[in-house]
Design a protein around this motif. Structure first.
Motif, PDB file in Angstrom:
ATOM      1  N   VAL A 186      -6.269  -9.915   6.460  1.00 48.45           N
ATOM      2  CA  VAL A 186      -5.699  -9.315   5.257  1.00 48.45           C
ATOM      3  C   VAL A 186      -4.190  -9.302   5.435  1.00 48.45           C
ATOM      4  CG1 VAL A 186      -5.616  -7.260   3.812  1.00 48.45           C
ATOM      5  CG2 VAL A 186      -7.752  -7.899   4.948  1.00 48.45           C
ATOM      6  N   ARG A 225      -0.004  -9.567   3.706  1.00 47.61           N
ATOM      7  CA  ARG A 225       0.914  -9.400   2.582  1.00 47.61           C
ATOM      8  C   ARG A 225       2.280  -9.924   3.005  1.00 47.61           C
ATOM      9  NH1 ARG A 225      -0.036  -3.064   1.051  1.00 47.61           N
ATOM     10  NH2 ARG A 225      -2.224  -3.048   1.675  1.00 47.61           N
ATOM     11  N   TRP A 278      -0.035  -8.126   8.449  1.00 43.35           N
ATOM     12  CA  TRP A 278      -1.402  -8.622   8.420  1.00 43.35           C
ATOM     13  C   TRP A 278      -2.262  -7.798   9.375  1.00 43.35           C
ATOM     14  CZ3 TRP A 278       2.740 -11.052  10.584  1.00 43.35           C
ATOM     15  CH2 TRP A 278       2.689 -11.325  11.948  1.00 43.35           C
ATOM     16  N   GLU A 335      -5.844  -4.732  -5.376  1.00 38.06           N
ATOM     17  CA  GLU A 335      -5.938  -6.069  -4.804  1.00 38.06           C
ATOM     18  C   GLU A 335      -5.539  -7.138  -5.820  1.00 38.06           C
ATOM     19  OE1 GLU A 335      -6.565  -6.887  -1.740  1.00 38.06           O
ATOM     20  OE2 GLU A 335      -7.308  -5.015  -0.884  1.00 38.06           O
ATOM     21  N   ARG A 353      -0.488 -11.175  -1.763  1.00 35.89           N
ATOM     22  CA  ARG A 353      -1.661 -11.570  -1.000  1.00 35.89           C
ATOM     23  C   ARG A 353      -1.832 -13.083  -1.073  1.00 35.89           C
ATOM     24  NH1 ARG A 353      -3.292  -7.354   1.682  1.00 35.89           N
ATOM     25  NH2 ARG A 353      -4.925  -5.985   0.884  1.00 35.89           N
ATOM     26  N   PRO A 370     -10.378 -10.773   0.496  1.00 36.26           N
ATOM     27  CA  PRO A 370      -9.762  -9.440   0.336  1.00 36.26           C
ATOM     28  C   PRO A 370     -10.114  -8.768  -0.983  1.00 36.26           C
ATOM     29  CG  PRO A 370      -8.179 -10.995   1.245  1.00 36.26           C
ATOM     30  CD  PRO A 370      -9.365 -11.800   0.835  1.00 36.26           C
TER      31      PRO A 370
END
Length: 229
Positions: free
Chosen positions: A5, A7, A129, A178, A187, A193
């Motif tokens: 996950v 960003r 992450w 999300e 993302r 995710p």
């Protein structure tokens, strides 16, 4: 399922988000949603203890590049912890202005992301992450236990809870968050995710939040005056 996950965004995002959080908090206080405001603050602290204390320090699954991990994760936790749980609390309240309160976080997430994309050249780039394989199993157990308790109570016809409403809140709030990250290019364009996180992460706390909400609101009104018993 183990996936990363991640960003990536510039530091202007943080500055704009802080301004938006102050506006959101000010509106809550002005319109006397004081209980939701306090719940948001408490949730932000809990998010920080989990993200910094467990994911970053204990498990080492959280990585931060381009910012001081402590201060960055404090902002991140307070931002999403506050916003998400204020929204969740007002949904559980079945607030008469829930459409307006729901639009505020969605508009904020989208606008902040777009502004930072357009105006953020020259600002520090930040990347974060975390892996999910070490804790999503534990989260699934917590989620299962919470909903199992609600299901058993419903089957016993004891204090029946609207499960569809709880699921809509738990999945919908995380999905909106999300989706905003994905639309704003924060993302990576991966399905895991938005699907897995929406089903598990915020949703795991909803049954417990429902019962906490029920206990608290028996004693306190949204403006923090005592409820008449």
């Amino acid at each position: 399922m183990d996936f990363t996950v991640a960003r990536s965004f510039n530091s202007l995002y943080i500055l704009i988000d802080i301004v938006w959080l102050l506006i959101f908090a000010g509106l809550l206080l002005y319109f006397k949603r004081r209980l939701a405001f306090i719940v948001g603050l408490v949730a932000g602290i809990i998010y920080f203890l989990v993200d910094y204390g467990i994911f970053y320090l204990l498990l080492g699954t959280r990585q931060v590049h381009g910012a001081d991990p402590f201060w960055f994760l404090l902002w991140l936790s307070m931002s999403y912890g506050f916003t998400n749980f204020v929204w969740i609390w007002l949904l559980l309240d079945r607030d008469s202005h829930i459409v307006e309160w729901s639009l505020l976080p969605i508009l904020g997430w989208f606008t902040i992301g777009q502004l930072s994309l357009n105006l953020g050249q020259g600002f520090t780039q930040i990347s974060i992450w975390r892996g999910t394989g070490t804790y999503h199993g534990v989260m699934a157990v917590i989620l299962c236990a919470g909903y199992l308790w609600v299901i058993i109570n419903n089957l016993r016809q004891k204090d029946k809870v609207n499960l569809l409403w709880l699921l809509a809140i738990g999945i919908g709030v995380q999905f909106a968050w999300e989706a905003a990250l994905l639309i704003n290019g924060i993302r990576p364009p991966l399905w895991q995710p938005i699907v897995v996180n929406s089903l598990v992460e915020t949703n795991l706390g909803i049954p417990y939040t429902y019962y906490i909400h029920r206990v608290v609101t028996r004693r306190w009104k949204p403006d923090l005056t005592r409820a008449i018993r």
